[in-house]
Motif scaffolding. Sequence first.
Motif, PDB file in Angstrom:
ATOM      1  N   ILE A 108       0.858  -1.185   0.000  1.00 26.71           N
ATOM      2  CA  ILE A 108       0.000   0.000   0.000  1.00 26.71           C
ATOM      3  C   ILE A 108       0.894   1.234   0.000  1.00 26.71           C
ATOM      4  O   ILE A 108       1.758   1.388   0.873  1.00 26.71           O
ATOM      5  N   SER A 109       0.679   2.118  -0.944  1.00 27.93           N
ATOM      6  CA  SER A 109       1.504   3.323  -1.037  1.00 27.93           C
ATOM      7  C   SER A 109       0.622   4.539  -1.342  1.00 27.93           C
ATOM      8  O   SER A 109      -0.240   4.471  -2.210  1.00 27.93           O
ATOM      9  N   PRO A 110       0.789   5.652  -0.596  1.00 27.75           N
ATOM     10  CA  PRO A 110       1.803   5.897   0.439  1.00 27.75           C
ATOM     11  C   PRO A 110       1.383   5.444   1.826  1.00 27.75           C
ATOM     12  O   PRO A 110       2.040   5.782   2.803  1.00 27.75           O
ATOM     13  N   PHE A 111       0.286   4.712   1.940  1.00 26.16           N
ATOM     14  CA  PHE A 111      -0.224   4.196   3.205  1.00 26.16           C
ATOM     15  C   PHE A 111      -0.520   5.330   4.180  1.00 26.16           C
ATOM     16  O   PHE A 111       0.012   5.419   5.275  1.00 26.16           O
ATOM     17  N   GLU A 112      -1.424   6.202   3.777  1.00 22.89           N
ATOM     18  CA  GLU A 112      -1.871   7.288   4.626  1.00 22.89           C
ATOM     19  C   GLU A 112      -3.255   7.701   4.169  1.00 22.89           C
ATOM     20  O   GLU A 112      -3.754   7.226   3.139  1.00 22.89           O
ATOM     21  N   ASN A 172      -1.233  12.297   6.667  1.00 24.50           N
ATOM     22  CA  ASN A 172       0.112  12.750   6.295  1.00 24.50           C
ATOM     23  C   ASN A 172       0.771  13.407   7.500  1.00 24.50           C
ATOM     24  O   ASN A 172       0.263  14.371   8.062  1.00 24.50           O
ATOM     25  N   PHE A 173       1.921  12.845   7.889  1.00 21.84           N
ATOM     26  CA  PHE A 173       2.587  13.296   9.113  1.00 21.84           C
ATOM     27  C   PHE A 173       2.956  14.780   9.047  1.00 21.84           C
ATOM     28  O   PHE A 173       2.849  15.510  10.043  1.00 21.84           O
ATOM     29  N   ASP A 174       3.400  15.233   7.882  1.00 21.66           N
ATOM     30  CA  ASP A 174       3.830  16.622   7.742  1.00 21.66           C
ATOM     31  C   ASP A 174       2.663  17.600   7.831  1.00 21.66           C
ATOM     32  O   ASP A 174       2.874  18.789   8.075  1.00 21.66           O
ATOM     33  N   GLN A 175       1.444  17.094   7.611  1.00 15.60           N
ATOM     34  CA  GLN A 175       0.277  17.972   7.637  1.00 15.60           C
ATOM     35  C   GLN A 175      -0.445  17.960   8.986  1.00 15.60           C
ATOM     36  O   GLN A 175      -1.440  18.664   9.152  1.00 15.60           O
ATOM     37  N   GLY A 184      -1.340   6.648  16.136  1.00 22.97           N
ATOM     38  CA  GLY A 184      -0.290   5.644  16.238  1.00 22.97           C
ATOM     39  C   GLY A 184       1.107   6.216  16.228  1.00 22.97           C
ATOM     40  O   GLY A 184       2.086   5.458  16.161  1.00 22.97           O
ATOM     41  N   ASN A 185       1.237   7.545  16.287  1.00 21.28           N
ATOM     42  CA  ASN A 185       2.549   8.165  16.413  1.00 21.28           C
ATOM     43  C   ASN A 185       3.004   8.117  17.865  1.00 21.28           C
ATOM     44  O   ASN A 185       2.177   8.208  18.781  1.00 21.28           O
ATOM     45  N   ILE A 186       4.289   7.991  18.066  1.00 19.11           N
ATOM     46  CA  ILE A 186       4.801   7.902  19.424  1.00 19.11           C
ATOM     47  C   ILE A 186       5.339   9.258  19.855  1.00 19.11           C
ATOM     48  O   ILE A 186       6.065   9.917  19.117  1.00 19.11           O
ATOM     49  N   TRP A 187       4.961   9.664  21.057  1.00 16.81           N
ATOM     50  CA  TRP A 187       5.420  10.924  21.632  1.00 16.81           C
ATOM     51  C   TRP A 187       6.474  10.642  22.685  1.00 16.81           C
ATOM     52  O   TRP A 187       6.398   9.660  23.418  1.00 16.81           O
ATOM     53  N   VAL A 188       7.443  11.548  22.763  1.00 17.27           N
ATOM     54  CA  VAL A 188       8.559  11.376  23.693  1.00 17.27           C
ATOM     55  C   VAL A 188       8.770  12.674  24.466  1.00 17.27           C
ATOM     56  O   VAL A 188       8.869  13.755  23.868  1.00 17.27           O
ATOM     57  N   ALA A 189       8.845  12.557  25.789  1.00 19.43           N
ATOM     58  CA  ALA A 189       9.140  13.723  26.622  1.00 19.43           C
ATOM     59  C   ALA A 189      10.625  14.052  26.520  1.00 19.43           C
ATOM     60  O   ALA A 189      11.464  13.185  26.690  1.00 19.43           O
ATOM     61  N   GLU A 190      10.926  15.307  26.196  1.00 22.21           N
ATOM     62  CA  GLU A 190      12.320  15.782  26.169  1.00 22.21           C
ATOM     63  C   GLU A 190      12.518  16.666  27.405  1.00 22.21           C
ATOM     64  O   GLU A 190      12.353  17.879  27.356  1.00 22.21           O
ATOM     65  N   HIS A 191      12.881  16.039  28.508  1.00 27.61           N
ATOM     66  CA  HIS A 191      12.667  16.695  29.797  1.00 27.61           C
ATOM     67  C   HIS A 191      13.639  17.819  30.118  1.00 27.61           C
ATOM     68  O   HIS A 191      13.423  18.555  31.074  1.00 27.61           O
ATOM     69  N   THR A 192      14.709  18.003  29.335  1.00 28.11           N
ATOM     70  CA  THR A 192      15.619  19.104  29.626  1.00 28.11           C
ATOM     71  C   THR A 192      15.376  20.327  28.749  1.00 28.11           C
ATOM     72  O   THR A 192      16.081  21.327  28.878  1.00 28.11           O
ATOM     73  N   ILE A 193      14.400  20.259  27.855  1.00 27.93           N
ATOM     74  CA  ILE A 193      14.012  21.428  27.063  1.00 27.93           C
ATOM     75  C   ILE A 193      12.490  21.531  27.084  1.00 27.93           C
ATOM     76  O   ILE A 193      11.801  20.632  27.578  1.00 27.93           O
ATOM     77  N   ASN A 194      11.962  22.603  26.557  1.00 32.94           N
ATOM     78  CA  ASN A 194      10.507  22.810  26.602  1.00 32.94           C
ATOM     79  C   ASN A 194       9.830  22.305  25.332  1.00 32.94           C
ATOM     80  O   ASN A 194       9.035  23.001  24.706  1.00 32.94           O
ATOM     81  N   ALA A 247       8.743  15.516  21.542  1.00 34.27           N
ATOM     82  CA  ALA A 247       8.978  15.029  20.184  1.00 34.27           C
ATOM     83  C   ALA A 247       7.879  14.049  19.798  1.00 34.27           C
ATOM     84  O   ALA A 247       7.370  13.300  20.638  1.00 34.27           O
ATOM     85  N   VAL A 248       7.522  14.038  18.520  1.00 35.48           N
ATOM     86  CA  VAL A 248       6.562  13.082  17.992  1.00 35.48           C
ATOM     87  C   VAL A 248       7.205  12.397  16.800  1.00 35.48           C
ATOM     88  O   VAL A 248       7.835  13.054  15.962  1.00 35.48           O
ATOM     89  N   ILE A 249       7.069  11.074  16.731  1.00 36.23           N
ATOM     90  CA  ILE A 249       7.743  10.278  15.711  1.00 36.23           C
ATOM     91  C   ILE A 249       6.724   9.446  14.953  1.00 36.23           C
ATOM     92  O   ILE A 249       5.902   8.751  15.560  1.00 36.23           O
ATOM     93  N   ASP A 250       6.788   9.530  13.633  1.00 42.32           N
ATOM     94  CA  ASP A 250       6.034   8.619  12.775  1.00 42.32           C
ATOM     95  C   ASP A 250       6.902   7.380  12.600  1.00 42.32           C
ATOM     96  O   ASP A 250       7.874   7.395  11.852  1.00 42.32           O
TER      97      ASP A 250
END
Length: 825
Positions: A355-359, A448-451, A698-708, A711-714
């Motif tokens: 499946i392409s682009p699978f979004e 679309n992740f960028d959108q 289904g995107n994973i979020w990550v706490a970046e605890h030394t800055i404000n 992060a979110v990752i596809d």
Amino acid sequence: MIVGAAFGTLWMWRPLSKITSLADSISQIRTKVSKSLAVYYVVASIILVSSNFAILFFQAIAINGSIIDVFETRFGTVLIERSVISFIILGLSLFELRQFRKSKSYSLSKMENAGFLIIGIILLVTTSLIGHGASSKQLLPIIIDFVHNLVASLWIGGTFYLAFVLIPNLQASTMNWFFKLGTISVWIPRYSALIVTLLGTIFITGPFLLYILEDNLALVIGSLYGTFLIAKLTFAGLMVILGGYSSIIIQKQVVNSLKIGQVIGNKSINSKFSNEQSENERKAESVVIKFRRALVIESILGIALLLSVALLVNTGVPKSELQNQAQAATEAAIQNVPYETTRFLDNGTKVNLSISPFEVGNNNFKVSFLDMNGKPIDVQSAELKYRQIEESIGPITVDLEKQSRGIYSVNATFGIPGTWDMEVQGLPTKQNMSSIVASFDNLIVKPNFDQLKFNVTEYPISNTTIQPLYPIYDKSRNYIWFGDTIIGSGRIFAFDINNRNYIEHKINGTNIVTLMAMDSKNNLWYVDPLKKTIGSYDPSNNISKLYPIPNYVTPSGIAIDSNDTIWITSPVSGEVMRFDPDVGNITLKLHLKDKNARPLAIVSDPVSNLIWLTDEAGKLAKIDPTTNYSITEYSPSGNKSLLSPTALLIDKTTGEIYISQHDGHRITVFNPLTKIFTDLPIINEAGLPFGMAFDKYGNIWVAEHTINKNAVIDTQKSKIREVPVKAPSPFIQWLTTDSNGNIWFAEQRGNSIGVIEPSAGSMVQEQVQESTKSSNSNTASIVKLDINYQNFVGPVILFGIIISAFMYARSIIDLKSNISIVKEQ
């Protein structure tokens, strides 16, 4: 600047020594010119040293490294050599300036100027060693580039010398107007003879160097390199025009004034000027001013030319630029790498789905019907059925179109993001062969992740002494729970998502509340590391219970399995402990294989009921309750290890384990089936990743605890974005997800909790693809122009050489003629 001035002072003064009358008059400004030249050397040296530091700084940015990293490169080695030479020039310049302060009659000798010239030429060698000519790693281009730089330095630096050293001192002198004009009448053709010779050399070296770097003139013109090259040639052309104005128009005015002086026949310094002489003196001063003004403007154009050269040097050659464009297009294509999976069926066949682009939006579905050897199977017809689970959309049925033997495809649309189930059916051509039916369930389709758009809302706590740390979501009440880490607080707070208000719960017997978890009965379990207790709290009845744990234990992680058993890790003692709520005590202590192990994060798989934990030494471990709590450890292949694995998260759909590498600045995914660790892209190295959570897409979020930022990752396409929060230093360590797929975070130092609500932006994927196609089409069309470099540039070189030769001959004739006019007086 230094090379041109040093050579200029050696070149310009020589003819004057042959004219006795001028030699006597010019001697009065020679010392002043020499002192001005010493100041000029100092200024040029300071600019040179400063530019080296600027080059070092921007090169460090370019390689995304430190200054030390730059020094370790070949570029850095040359830059060190260049800096040493620059400091030598600066030291010599300051020494010479000091000599002038000691003695007013001091003057720079020919040998001293020759020394500056030689050192400056050596400096130009380092410029060629890091220029475009060096990119081919051949000696000839480097030599041509050096010659080109040398003649350009003589030209532009010589112009600076005339504009800011020589002519200003001549203008300010008290020399007789006839001698001033006589001096200029010698200098103009003398300097013009030099410049036209240099231009003739540039007409040869420039095109030849470009031919070595890139012989496709069309590609050059269509590139950023070509744009800066055109700008460079434009400024050079304007300098030539202005130089021609001085050589022809101004020189003609000078010669006419000299001839008038001959007619008057009175050039004595002490004579009384007639009215006509006074008028001629005024005109002479006007001519000197015009000449100086032309030189200043020419110098400004020279600065602009040098700026264009700097931009030219910092761009890649046209081929590298085209390669970067192609690479960008390739990367864009890679970002749309199709989703691919395979199902193996009982009848000895397998079905591949791509499946392409699978979004969300239009997608291409490609289905391959294969036997166990991977060979295509003849299929009469095939269809695709798919439905959306959460919104109960479908099933949607579409017919697949045959592309080749066993290969079918169709364009269809995912209307909304979420979980989709899909079924592929194929009717084999072979008789007595059963239909091929393959199911592909739980397909997570994302927008679309960028959108994606992210709305961040923070809810400040009115009591500014509260420090929230570990948020957890309570689905039954739609609350966000967190403990207060202020010493002596002994409180747990609930944030009511519906009413947007905080509810305080005082827990007697506690000091601080850090780690928290919720069991199947919607009761809270928490850790008080100062009181050395595990506590439970029933919010419905406001009932709390405290259970002591050993004093040597400082829990680092907490998890609750499907049996409501509490698991905690103790890094200090190297233990993993199982706490039985029914017994009210720790009933099992486990140690990892390494006696120095320090268990950190822990999580329970609700599907398999396996317990997963991390070891600070860089390992992942599994505890299997069904095999007498056996422990299996996993490490990345090779010599790699997990750097400070502080948090774990399980994908309940795939069973994959996500590991937050605090010091590794990235998230690593472990597949329990293949036993393979896969690294996701590096996150902001200033952020130090900590807790994680999945959003609605289904995107994973990550706490970046030394800055404000968070992060979110596809994970499907390995893309990363960062979402800032308003608080400058929130110290976010842990995240949680509510039933709507929104991300909640606790700001321990920001005295607040907040939520990030992702939403799908406008669908512009097709526009992006069209833009990419258009860009590629434009690039291709430029390359296909096929302009013959030799046929175009050859005549230009010949024309330039002829014009330079003609102008040189004219300058020599003018020089001899002007010397004769001056000598006749």
